[in-house]
Write a protein that holds these residues in place. Structure first.
Motif, mmCIF file in Angstrom:
data_model
loop_
_atom_site.group_PDB
_atom_site.id
_atom_site.type_symbol
_atom_site.label_atom_id
_atom_site.label_comp_id
_atom_site.label_asym_id
_atom_site.label_seq_id
_atom_site.Cartn_x
_atom_site.Cartn_y
_atom_site.Cartn_z
ATOM 1 N N GLN A 13 -7.438 2.952 4.994
ATOM 2 C CA GLN A 13 -7.763 2.458 3.657
ATOM 3 C C GLN A 13 -8.696 1.269 3.820
ATOM 4 O O GLN A 13 -8.504 0.445 4.707
ATOM 5 N N GLY A 36 -5.817 11.268 -2.659
ATOM 6 C CA GLY A 36 -5.230 10.094 -3.323
ATOM 7 C C GLY A 36 -5.489 10.176 -4.828
ATOM 8 O O GLY A 36 -4.564 10.070 -5.644
ATOM 9 N N PHE A 39 -3.582 13.089 -6.435
ATOM 10 C CA PHE A 39 -2.166 12.812 -6.700
ATOM 11 C C PHE A 39 -1.974 11.783 -7.819
ATOM 12 O O PHE A 39 -1.019 11.870 -8.580
ATOM 13 N N ARG A 40 -2.898 10.809 -7.906
ATOM 14 C CA ARG A 40 -2.776 9.830 -8.999
ATOM 15 C C ARG A 40 -2.906 10.539 -10.353
ATOM 16 O O ARG A 40 -2.187 10.229 -11.299
ATOM 17 N N MET A 57 4.972 8.687 -4.776
ATOM 18 C CA MET A 57 3.808 7.811 -4.584
ATOM 19 C C MET A 57 4.051 6.397 -5.064
ATOM 20 O O MET A 57 3.830 5.440 -4.341
ATOM 21 N N ARG A 62 5.798 6.627 -0.473
ATOM 22 C CA ARG A 62 5.757 7.510 0.711
ATOM 23 C C ARG A 62 4.591 8.468 0.614
ATOM 24 O O ARG A 62 3.941 8.566 -0.427
ATOM 25 N N LEU A 63 4.395 9.246 1.674
ATOM 26 C CA LEU A 63 3.445 10.347 1.611
ATOM 27 C C LEU A 63 4.137 11.530 0.952
ATOM 28 O O LEU A 63 5.341 11.724 1.115
ATOM 29 N N VAL A 64 3.356 12.319 0.227
ATOM 30 C CA VAL A 64 3.897 13.544 -0.365
ATOM 31 C C VAL A 64 4.153 14.534 0.781
ATOM 32 O O VAL A 64 3.437 14.526 1.787
ATOM 33 N N THR A 69 1.638 19.254 -0.201
ATOM 34 C CA THR A 69 0.260 18.748 -0.221
ATOM 35 C C THR A 69 -0.707 19.845 0.190
ATOM 36 O O THR A 69 -1.726 20.093 -0.458
ATOM 37 N N GLY A 90 -8.839 12.320 2.667
ATOM 38 C CA GLY A 90 -7.410 11.992 2.552
ATOM 39 C C GLY A 90 -6.489 13.115 2.999
ATOM 40 O O GLY A 90 -5.274 12.955 3.009
ATOM 41 N N PHE A 91 -7.037 14.220 3.363
ATOM 42 C CA PHE A 91 -6.267 15.356 3.885
ATOM 43 C C PHE A 91 -7.112 16.045 4.956
ATOM 44 O O PHE A 91 -8.316 16.220 4.735
ATOM 45 N N GLN A 97 0.050 18.314 8.703
ATOM 46 C CA GLN A 97 -0.990 18.734 7.746
ATOM 47 C C GLN A 97 -2.174 19.362 8.477
ATOM 48 O O GLN A 97 -2.782 20.309 7.984
ATOM 49 N N ARG A 160 -5.984 -2.191 -7.902
ATOM 50 C CA ARG A 160 -5.015 -1.101 -7.812
ATOM 51 C C ARG A 160 -3.691 -1.671 -7.329
ATOM 52 O O ARG A 160 -3.676 -2.477 -6.407
ATOM 53 N N ARG A 171 0.410 0.981 4.233
ATOM 54 C CA ARG A 171 -0.449 2.163 4.368
ATOM 55 C C ARG A 171 -1.186 2.162 5.707
ATOM 56 O O ARG A 171 -1.390 3.202 6.311
HETATM 57 P P1 AMP Z 1 -4.613 7.106 -0.965
HETATM 58 O O1 AMP Z 1 -5.384 6.695 -2.175
HETATM 59 O O2 AMP Z 1 -5.374 8.000 -0.054
HETATM 60 O O3 AMP Z 1 -4.009 5.938 -0.248
HETATM 61 O O4 AMP Z 1 -3.371 7.973 -1.487
HETATM 62 C C1 AMP Z 1 -2.450 7.446 -2.402
HETATM 63 C C2 AMP Z 1 -1.093 8.140 -2.242
HETATM 64 O O5 AMP Z 1 -1.244 9.546 -2.501
HETATM 65 C C3 AMP Z 1 -0.497 8.057 -0.860
HETATM 66 O O6 AMP Z 1 0.211 6.861 -0.646
HETATM 67 C C4 AMP Z 1 0.436 9.269 -0.871
HETATM 68 O O7 AMP Z 1 1.624 9.032 -1.590
HETATM 69 C C5 AMP Z 1 -0.402 10.287 -1.634
HETATM 70 N N1 AMP Z 1 -1.262 11.078 -0.721
HETATM 71 C C6 AMP Z 1 -2.617 11.098 -0.678
HETATM 72 N N2 AMP Z 1 -3.064 11.954 0.260
HETATM 73 C C7 AMP Z 1 -1.963 12.485 0.831
HETATM 74 C C8 AMP Z 1 -1.753 13.416 1.891
HETATM 75 N N3 AMP Z 1 -2.766 13.992 2.543
HETATM 76 N N4 AMP Z 1 -0.483 13.728 2.196
HETATM 77 C C9 AMP Z 1 0.557 13.179 1.560
HETATM 78 N N5 AMP Z 1 0.432 12.281 0.583
HETATM 79 C C10 AMP Z 1 -0.808 11.934 0.204
#
Ligand code: AMP
Length: 215
Positions: A13, A36, A39-40, A57, A62-64, A69, A90-91, A97, A160, A171
Motif C-alpha cells: 500500500q 480493494g 470490495f469497497r 474488511m 482481514r483479507l476476504v 475472492t 490487488g489480486f 490466490q 481513507r 496492511r
Molecule cells: P486494498 O485497498 O487493496 O488495501 O484492499 C482493501 C481491503 O479489501 C483489504 O483489506 C481486504 O479486506 C480486501 N481485499 C482487497 N483485495 C483482496 C484480495 N486479493 N484478497 C482478499 N481480500 C482483499
C-alpha cells in the motif's frame, strides 16, 4: 491465444500501484480490476455478500477468503470484453490466490500476462499514506494536499479510514507475511519485473514502459 497486454501489478500500500495501473489503462485502453475498490463497492450494498464483506474488511480488517475472492475476480474478468487487456491490481495477493489464479486464468483464453512489482520501503509507504487524501466522490488521489477540494470534480477530500497509521502498519504486515512469499513463488516460474516506486509518478510510469518494452 491473443497478444493483449495483461498485467498483474503488485506492491505494498502506498507504492502507487493504483495510480500506475490507471495511467497504463488510459494509455493502452486496459480494464483495471482493483480488488480493494471492488470490495469497497460490494461492502456498501445491503446484499448478504455486501454485509459479509463489510464485516471482514471494515470491522475485522482481514483479507476476504481466497476462494471467494478468486470466484468474484474470475466472474468480473469474464464480463470484460475478450478484446481488451486487463490489469489486476490487488489480486492475487496470497499464495493460495496465486494457486487459484493459475488454475482459472488459462481457461479464460486471454493469453499471457506480465507481473510488475512496485517496490517501496515501509517508512516511505507509511509517510505517503499518512498524507494521502482521496476525493469522496470520484476517488482521485492526492498526496500531501489537504486543501479541501478535488481538482477534478470539486468535491471534498477525505482520508481513507484504512490509511490511519495503525491500519497501514497492519496492511504492510499482511503484505510482508502473505504477499512477499507469493512473489517469491511467482519468481520460480515467471519473470517478475521489479520497479522502484520512490521516484515521481511520471518517472515510475516511464520506467514501467521501458521495462515492458512499450516505449
Ligand atoms: P486494498 O485497498 O487493496 O488495501 O484492499 C482493501 C481491503 O479489501 C483489504 O483489506 C481486504 O479486506 C480486501 N481485499 C482487497 N483485495 C483482496 C484480495 N486479493 N484478497 C482478499 N481480500 C482483499
Amino acid at each position: 491465444m491473443t497478444n493483449l497486454l495483461n498485467l498483474i501489478i503488485l506492491g505494498p500500500q502506498g507504492s502507487g500501484k493504483g495510480t500506475q495501473a490507471e495511467l497504463l489503462a488510459q494509455k493502452f485502453d486496459l480494464a483495471v480490476l482493483g480488488t480493494g475498490a471492488m470490495f469497497r463497492e460490494i461492502a456498501k450494498t445491503q446484499s448478504e455478500l455486501g454485509k459479509k464483506i463489510n464485516q471482514i474488511m471494515n470491522v475485522e480488517g482481514r483479507l476476504v477468503d481466497s476462494e471467494l475472492t478468486s470466484e468474484i475476480v474470475k466472474d468480473r474478468i469474464e464480463r470484460i470484453p475478450k478484446g481488451q487487456g486487463i490489469i489486476l491490481d490487488g489480486f492475487p495477493r496470497t499464495m493460495r490466490q496465486y494457486e487459484l489464479f493459475r488454475e482459472f486464468w488459462p481457461r479464460l483464453g486471454r493469453g499471457d500476462y506480465h507481473i510488475l512489482c512496485i517496490e517501496l520501503s515501509e517508512a516511505e509507504a507509511v509517510k505517503r499514506l499518512a498524507t494521502r487524501f482521496v476525493c469522496e466522490k470520484c476517488g482521485e488521489i492526492y498526496i500531501g494536499n489537504d486543501s479541501g477540494a478535488c481538482k477534478v470534480c470539486g468535491r471534498r477530500l477525505i482520508q481513507r479510514p484504512d490509511d490511519s497509521a495503525e491500519a497501514v502498519r497492519m496492511r504492510l504486515r499482511m503484505f510482508n507475511e502473505q504477499t512477499l512469499p507469493m512473489i517469491k513463488e511467482m519468481e520460480k516460474e515467471a519473470r517478475v519485473i521489479r520497479i522502484d516506486g520512490s521516484p515521481s509518478i511520471e518517472e515510475v510510469h516511464r520506467e514501467i514502459l521501458k521495462k515492458l518494452n512499450l516505449t
